[in-house]
Scaffold this active site. Structure first.
Site, PDB file in Angstrom:
ATOM      1  N   ASP A 186       0.705  -1.236   0.021  1.00 35.74           N
ATOM      2  CA  ASP A 186      -0.070  -0.078  -0.056  1.00 35.74           C
ATOM      3  C   ASP A 186       1.187   1.254  -0.094  1.00 35.74           C
ATOM      4  O   ASP A 186       1.838   1.503   0.792  1.00 35.74           O
ATOM      5  CB  ASP A 186      -0.930  -0.034   1.265  1.00 35.74           C
ATOM      6  CG  ASP A 186      -2.025   1.099   1.159  1.00 35.74           C
ATOM      7  OD1 ASP A 186      -2.868   0.990   0.550  1.00 35.74           O
ATOM      8  OD2 ASP A 186      -1.587   2.320   1.681  1.00 35.74           O
ATOM      9  N   GLU A 229      -4.601   2.424  -4.372  1.00 36.86           N
ATOM     10  CA  GLU A 229      -2.986   2.492  -4.353  1.00 36.86           C
ATOM     11  C   GLU A 229      -2.582   1.292  -3.918  1.00 36.86           C
ATOM     12  O   GLU A 229      -1.227   1.226  -3.404  1.00 36.86           O
ATOM     13  CB  GLU A 229      -2.693   3.828  -3.327  1.00 36.86           C
ATOM     14  CG  GLU A 229      -3.118   3.411  -1.973  1.00 36.86           C
ATOM     15  CD  GLU A 229      -4.710   4.146  -1.614  1.00 36.86           C
ATOM     16  OE1 GLU A 229      -4.970   4.697  -0.681  1.00 36.86           O
ATOM     17  OE2 GLU A 229      -5.492   4.059  -2.922  1.00 36.86           O
TER      18      GLU A 229
END
Length: 309
Positions: A186, A229
């Protein structure tokens, strides 16, 4: 063979003569005759869309690690069938498989010659289309598969393809008692990048980090955009301790990467969750993803820009 369709307006002799049309047809016929590359395209089953070029004289289909075309299908034998190819000709042969090999719906008992468009069924759910290709066919298929399987921004595999591969790889790992690891990454504070510098800069960061991961991964690893993301990597035949080493190396690579967007120099860091079979006692890809996701949140809660298992 290519089909040539003459538009209605070409019926006018002043526009295009019959000789011109015949010349075009001849050129297309020659192009079709040059389709000499034997190719297998999986059209149903977990590996749907994948294409295999028969570059050698023989290619064995099965689920054994040593075969040329490995497919994870519950009904597949370790060495299930063989494709034998020569110039402009090819044959399929069953290798004594448990459930048989079917050509256009009929079970084969001897080697059978293949023709363009033939369907070969192996296992319970896998059907393979046989065909000959030229460079144009090959380019078209690659572009088509790229648009269907890859994320437009990062050029990584998309989540759908990733989950299909994870399912196949986990079944293989369980069946053959080998290790399989999963990383979920992440981008730290990605929303802040979008809000303060702009979405264009955010896109640049995401694309650059994706490129770093692809260059660092092995050919057999699968790198994908998991969502937003979040990125993910399948590490085949790597146990969890080694996967932790890989994750730390990737974390440092991202941290040290200089990213430039519209004259600004940006930095990015990632938090990484690591899970692996058989350390994680999972039977489904969702269970392995859940384990890696929990590890990711532990890394984020511990301060980000770190790894956790």
């Amino acid at each position: 063979m290519y089909q040539w369709i003459v538009p209605d307006e070409w019926d006018d002799e002043e526009t295009t003569s019959a000789t011109d049309v015949e010349e075009i047809r001849e050129k297309l016929s020659i192009a079709g005759a040059q389709r000499t590359k034997p190719v297998l395209t999986i059209i149903t089953g977990g590996a749907s869309g994948q294409q295999f070029k028969v570059t050698k004289g023989n290619a064995v289909i099965g689920r054994a690690p040593s075969v040329e075309l490995r497919i994870e299908d519950d009904g597949m034998s370790r060495t299930h069938a063989r494709i034998r190819a020569e110039t402009n000709r090819a044959w399929v042969e069953d290798l004594g498989s448990r459930n048989g090999t079917f050509l256009n719906g009929t079970r084969i008992t001897a080697p059978m010659e293949l023709h363009d468009g033939d369907k070969i069924q192996v296992g319970r759910s896998t059907v393979i289309r046989f065909g000959f290709q030229d460079d144009l066919d090959e380019s078209f298929h690659e572009n088509l598969m790229s648009s269907a399987l890859r994320d437009g921004l990062t050029k990584l595999f998309n989540k759908r393809y990733f989950m299909e591969r994870l399912d196949s790889e986990l079944k293989f790992a369980i069946r053959h008692r080998v290790s399989l690891s999963l990383l979920i990454l992440d981008l730290d504070h990605f929303k802040k990048i979008n809000d303060t510098v702009g979405h264009l800069a955010g896109d640049t960061v995401l694309a650059t980090v994706s490129s770093v991961l692809v260059r660092a991964a092995r050919n057999e690893d699968v790198v994908a955009r998991f969502g937003g993301e979040e990125l993910a990597i399948i590490l085949r035949a790597i146990e969890i301790e080694s996967a932790m080493t890989v994750a730390e190396r990737l974390r440092k690579l991202v941290e040290s990467t200089k990213i430039t967007s519209e004259g600004r120099e940006l930095r990015a860091t990632v938090s990484i969750g690591v899970a692996g079979y058989p350390t994680t006692p999972c039977k489904t890809p969702d269970q392995l993803v859940e384990a890696a996701d929990k590890a990711l949140y532990r890394a984020k809660n511990a301060g980000r820009n770190r790894i956790s298992r």
